[in-house]
Scaffold this motif. Structure first.
Motif, PDB file in Angstrom:
ATOM      1  N   MET A   1      -0.808  -2.278   9.257  1.00 45.70           N
ATOM      2  CA  MET A   1      -0.420  -1.153   8.404  1.00 45.70           C
ATOM      3  C   MET A   1       1.050  -1.234   8.020  1.00 45.70           C
ATOM      4  SD  MET A   1      -2.613   1.819  10.359  1.00 45.70           S
ATOM      5  CE  MET A   1      -2.257   3.177   9.237  1.00 45.70           C
ATOM      6  N   MET A   2       1.887  -1.679   8.953  1.00 45.02           N
ATOM      7  CA  MET A   2       3.308  -1.857   8.629  1.00 45.02           C
ATOM      8  C   MET A   2       3.513  -2.957   7.602  1.00 45.02           C
ATOM      9  SD  MET A   2       5.981  -1.346  11.693  1.00 45.02           S
ATOM     10  CE  MET A   2       5.411  -2.757  12.618  1.00 45.02           C
ATOM     11  N   LEU A   3       2.843  -4.085   7.806  1.00 44.29           N
ATOM     12  CA  LEU A   3       2.974  -5.192   6.858  1.00 44.29           C
ATOM     13  C   LEU A   3       2.516  -4.763   5.470  1.00 44.29           C
ATOM     14  CD1 LEU A   3       1.602  -8.155   9.037  1.00 44.29           C
ATOM     15  CD2 LEU A   3       3.991  -7.672   8.498  1.00 44.29           C
ATOM     16  N   SER A   4       1.414  -4.019   5.418  1.00 44.64           N
ATOM     17  CA  SER A   4       0.867  -3.608   4.126  1.00 44.64           C
ATOM     18  C   SER A   4       1.773  -2.608   3.425  1.00 44.64           C
ATOM     19  CB  SER A   4      -0.529  -3.001   4.320  1.00 44.64           C
ATOM     20  OG  SER A   4      -0.457  -1.679   4.835  1.00 44.64           O
ATOM     21  N   PHE A   5       2.401  -1.727   4.169  1.00 41.52           N
ATOM     22  CA  PHE A   5       3.232  -0.684   3.568  1.00 41.52           C
ATOM     23  C   PHE A   5       4.384  -1.288   2.768  1.00 41.52           C
ATOM     24  CE2 PHE A   5       6.653   2.426   3.466  1.00 41.52           C
ATOM     25  CZ  PHE A   5       5.990   3.589   3.119  1.00 41.52           C
ATOM     26  N   GLY A   6       5.037  -2.286   3.340  1.00 41.05           N
ATOM     27  CA  GLY A   6       6.197  -2.861   2.671  1.00 41.05           C
ATOM     28  C   GLY A   6       5.905  -4.077   1.820  1.00 41.05           C
ATOM     29  N   GLY A   7       4.666  -4.580   1.860  1.00 37.53           N
ATOM     30  CA  GLY A   7       4.363  -5.790   1.109  1.00 37.53           C
ATOM     31  C   GLY A   7       4.876  -7.040   1.798  1.00 37.53           C
ATOM     32  N   LEU A   8       4.768  -7.073   3.126  1.00 40.28           N
ATOM     33  CA  LEU A   8       5.173  -8.242   3.909  1.00 40.28           C
ATOM     34  C   LEU A   8       3.978  -9.161   4.113  1.00 40.28           C
ATOM     35  CD1 LEU A   8       7.336  -6.301   6.448  1.00 40.28           C
ATOM     36  CD2 LEU A   8       8.182  -8.306   5.246  1.00 40.28           C
ATOM     37  N   GLN A   9       4.229 -10.462   4.058  1.00 43.26           N
ATOM     38  CA  GLN A   9       3.139 -11.421   4.238  1.00 43.26           C
ATOM     39  C   GLN A   9       3.607 -12.633   5.038  1.00 43.26           C
ATOM     40  OE1 GLN A   9       1.582 -13.244   0.684  1.00 43.26           O
ATOM     41  NE2 GLN A   9      -0.128 -14.197   1.745  1.00 43.26           N
TER      42      GLN A   9
ATOM     43  N   TRP B   1      -9.151   1.812   6.089  1.00 41.61           N
ATOM     44  CA  TRP B   1      -8.034   0.985   6.530  1.00 41.61           C
ATOM     45  C   TRP B   1      -8.531  -0.356   7.080  1.00 41.61           C
ATOM     46  CZ3 TRP B   1      -3.226   0.170   5.696  1.00 41.61           C
ATOM     47  CH2 TRP B   1      -2.380   1.195   5.307  1.00 41.61           C
ATOM     48  N   LYS B   2      -9.570  -0.322   7.884  1.00 43.94           N
ATOM     49  CA  LYS B   2     -10.111  -1.572   8.426  1.00 43.94           C
ATOM     50  C   LYS B   2     -10.599  -2.483   7.309  1.00 43.94           C
ATOM     51  CE  LYS B   2     -13.244  -0.290  11.346  1.00 43.94           C
ATOM     52  NZ  LYS B   2     -14.302  -0.490  12.372  1.00 43.94           N
ATOM     53  N   LEU B   3     -11.310  -1.922   6.338  1.00 40.43           N
ATOM     54  CA  LEU B   3     -11.830  -2.715   5.229  1.00 40.43           C
ATOM     55  C   LEU B   3     -10.689  -3.310   4.403  1.00 40.43           C
ATOM     56  CD1 LEU B   3     -14.311  -3.638   3.605  1.00 40.43           C
ATOM     57  CD2 LEU B   3     -14.118  -1.514   2.276  1.00 40.43           C
ATOM     58  N   THR B   4      -9.668  -2.498   4.141  1.00 39.08           N
ATOM     59  CA  THR B   4      -8.522  -2.974   3.351  1.00 39.08           C
ATOM     60  C   THR B   4      -7.829  -4.135   4.042  1.00 39.08           C
ATOM     61  OG1 THR B   4      -8.170  -0.759   2.419  1.00 39.08           O
ATOM     62  CG2 THR B   4      -6.333  -2.309   2.309  1.00 39.08           C
ATOM     63  N   LEU B   5      -7.569  -3.992   5.330  1.00 42.31           N
ATOM     64  CA  LEU B   5      -6.883  -5.055   6.070  1.00 42.31           C
ATOM     65  C   LEU B   5      -7.740  -6.311   6.175  1.00 42.31           C
ATOM     66  CD1 LEU B   5      -5.227  -2.939   8.921  1.00 42.31           C
ATOM     67  CD2 LEU B   5      -4.120  -3.909   6.906  1.00 42.31           C
ATOM     68  N   GLN B   6      -9.035  -6.141   6.375  1.00 48.87           N
ATOM     69  CA  GLN B   6      -9.921  -7.305   6.475  1.00 48.87           C
ATOM     70  C   GLN B   6      -9.958  -8.086   5.173  1.00 48.87           C
ATOM     71  OE1 GLN B   6     -13.538  -5.367   7.648  1.00 48.87           O
ATOM     72  NE2 GLN B   6     -13.072  -5.415   9.837  1.00 48.87           N
ATOM     73  N   LYS B   7      -9.953  -7.381   4.046  1.00 48.28           N
ATOM     74  CA  LYS B   7     -10.020  -8.045   2.746  1.00 48.28           C
ATOM     75  C   LYS B   7      -8.676  -8.620   2.314  1.00 48.28           C
ATOM     76  CE  LYS B   7     -14.366  -7.137   2.023  1.00 48.28           C
ATOM     77  NZ  LYS B   7     -15.374  -8.234   2.038  1.00 48.28           N
ATOM     78  N   ARG B   8      -7.606  -8.274   3.014  1.00 45.99           N
ATOM     79  CA  ARG B   8      -6.271  -8.752   2.651  1.00 45.99           C
ATOM     80  C   ARG B   8      -5.717  -9.743   3.675  1.00 45.99           C
ATOM     81  NH1 ARG B   8      -3.577  -5.510  -1.052  1.00 45.99           N
ATOM     82  NH2 ARG B   8      -5.073  -4.444  -2.395  1.00 45.99           N
ATOM     83  N   GLY B   9      -6.611 -10.448   4.361  1.00 53.00           N
ATOM     84  CA  GLY B   9      -6.179 -11.519   5.253  1.00 53.00           C
ATOM     85  C   GLY B   9      -5.782 -11.098   6.649  1.00 53.00           C
TER      86      GLY B   9
ATOM     87  N   THR C   1       0.816  -1.222   0.000  1.00 46.11           N
ATOM     88  CA  THR C   1       0.000   0.000   0.000  1.00 46.11           C
ATOM     89  C   THR C   1       0.848   1.269   0.000  1.00 46.11           C
ATOM     90  OG1 THR C   1      -0.113   0.072   2.427  1.00 46.11           O
ATOM     91  CG2 THR C   1      -1.812  -1.205   1.285  1.00 46.11           C
ATOM     92  N   MET C   2       2.149   1.135  -0.189  1.00 47.75           N
ATOM     93  CA  MET C   2       3.041   2.293  -0.098  1.00 47.75           C
ATOM     94  C   MET C   2       2.573   3.462  -0.957  1.00 47.75           C
ATOM     95  SD  MET C   2       7.054   2.615  -1.220  1.00 47.75           S
ATOM     96  CE  MET C   2       7.660   1.408  -0.068  1.00 47.75           C
TER      97      MET C   2
END
Length: 318
Positions: free
Chosen positions: A129-137, A105-113, A81-82
Motif C-alpha cells: 500500500m505504501m509503494l502504491s501510494f507514492g508510485g514506487l516500484q 486492495w488485494k486484487l489491485t496489488l496482485q494485478k500490479r506485481g 493510487t494516491m
C-alpha cells in the motif's frame, strides 16, 4: 470473501509501527487526508492475517516472506493510487463495505506485481500500500520513484520502505517558494550495505545514502520522455550506467515543466477581452457622435452673438 478480525491489528502493530504514510500539506480536494489514510490502513490490516508472527510458521517460509518484504521485485507497477478514492474512502458504513475494500486492495496489488506481498499478510499489505501510494516500484536493479510531477504540489512522507533489510524514508517537501524537492533518509537494520541514489536522468554522480539525521535532498527534475524522479540502488555502477540508457530529449526543473504545461490563459480568453474593450469604445464613440453630430445635436461652440446679452432692455409697464 475475506473475514475481518480486528484483533489482528494488535498482533502486527508492534512490528509495523515504524511504517506509515503521512500527509504534510494538501492543496487539492482529491488527495486523502492523513486521517483517511490511517483509517484505511487500519481497516485493511484488520482483515489480514499476520503469518510472519505466527509461531507455527517454519523457518523456510518465514525467510521467504522476509526476502519478499526486503525486495518486492516489480511491485508496484502502474500509476500511483494516491488519488484512487475507492481505495482510500473517507467513510465506511458497514462490515460488508470493509470486506469489499480489503478484497479490492488485494486484487489491485496482485494485478500490479505484488502477489508475493499479499501472501505475506499484514506486513506485505502494508508495504504494498505504501509503494502504491507514492508510485514506487522495484525493478531488477533498483527502486524507482515514478510519481506524477503534477501531484507534487502536495507534501507527504513514506516511512519504512523495506530495501535489503534496511528502512528508507522518502518525503516530498516544499521549500519556501512552494517548489517541491525530495528528501531521503535511511535506517540501517543489519550489516551496513551501501545505498546510492540519483535524481531523474542520473546526470550527476549518485549520492551515497547514510543514516545521518538530516538525510539527503534531491531536486525534482522532469524529463522528456517522462522517467522516474528518483533511483535508489545498492549497485553504484548500475546507476552510473543508467544515464546512458535513458535517451532523453530534455531535462527540466519542476517549475519549468509546469510553466510549459500551463503557459497562461488561453488565446480565446485574451481575444474575448480585447473584443469587449473594442466594443465598449465603439459604443462610447457612437454616444459622443450622436450627442454632437447627430440630428438635433448641440453645437460644439456657441457663436459670439449668442453669448452677447441685449444692450437695450424693453421696459414693460402696467
Amino acid at each position: 470473501m475475506g473475514q475481518c478480525a480486528f484483533p489482528y491489528i494488535f498482533i502486527v502493530l508492534s512490528p509495523v509501527h515504524s511504517l506509515g504514510i503521512e500527509m504534510k500539506k494538501i492543496k487539492d480536494f482529491h488527495t486523502p487526508s492523513s486521517n483517511t489514510i490511517n483509517t484505511t490502513l487500519y481497516y485493511v490490516l484488520s482483515c489480514s492475517p499476520a503469518p510472519m508472527v505466527d509461531p507455527h510458521l517454519n523457518n523456510e517460509e518465514r525467510d521467504k516472506m522476509e526476502a519478499t518484504l526486503n525486495y518486492a521485485d516489480h511491485c508496484f507497477t502502474g500509476h500511483a493510487t494516491m488519488h484512487a478514492e475507492n481505495l482510500w474512502p473517507s467513510h465506511l458504513s458497514s462490515i460488508a463495505q470493509l470486506v469489499q475494500l480489503f478484497d479490492l486492495w488485494k486484487l489491485t496489488l496482485q494485478k500490479r506485481g505484488c502477489k508475493s506481498l499479499v501472501l505475506a499478510g499484514a506486513h506485505g499489505l502494508m508495504q504494498g500500500m505504501m509503494l502504491s501510494f507514492g508510485g514506487l516500484q522495484f525493478t531488477e536493479n533498483h527502486l524507482q520513484f515514478q510519481s506524477d510531477p503534477h501531484v507534487l504540489h502536495n507534501s507527504y512522507s513514506l516511512r519504512g520502505i523495506h530495501y535489503n533489510k534496511d528502512l528508507i524514508n522518502l518525503a516530498v517537501k516544499l521549500d519556501q517558494d512552494e517548489k517541491p524537492y525530495l528528501h531521503v533518509s535511511v535506517k540501517f537494520q543489519d550489516k551496513l550495505v551501501k545505498l546510492y541514489a540519483c535524481e531523474a536522468g542520473c546526470l550527476h554522480e549518485p549520492v551515497e545514502l547514510t543514516s545521518e539525521i538530516r538525510g539527503h535532498t534531491f531536486p525534482v527534475l522532469v524529463t522528456q520522455p517522462l522517467t522516474p524522479l528518483l533511483y535508489i540502488s545498492t549497485d553504484l555502477t548500475h546507476l552510473q550506467d543508467l544515464q546512458h540508457t535513458l535517451h532523453l530529449k530534455e531535462i527540466l526543473a519542476h517549475e519549468e515543466h509546469m510553466a510549459k504545461q500551463y503557459p497562461g490563459l488561453p488565446f480565446l480568453f485574451w481575444f474575448s477581452v480585447a473584443s469587449l474593450i473594442t466594443l465598449f469604445h465603439l459604443f462610447l464613440f457612437k454616444l459622443i457622435y450622436n450627442e454632437y453630430c447627430g440630428p438635433g445635436a448641440k453645437p460644439l461652440f456657441r457663436s459670439k452673438e449668442d453669448n452677447e446679452l441685449p444692450s437695450n432692455k424693453t421696459k414693460y409697464t402696467l
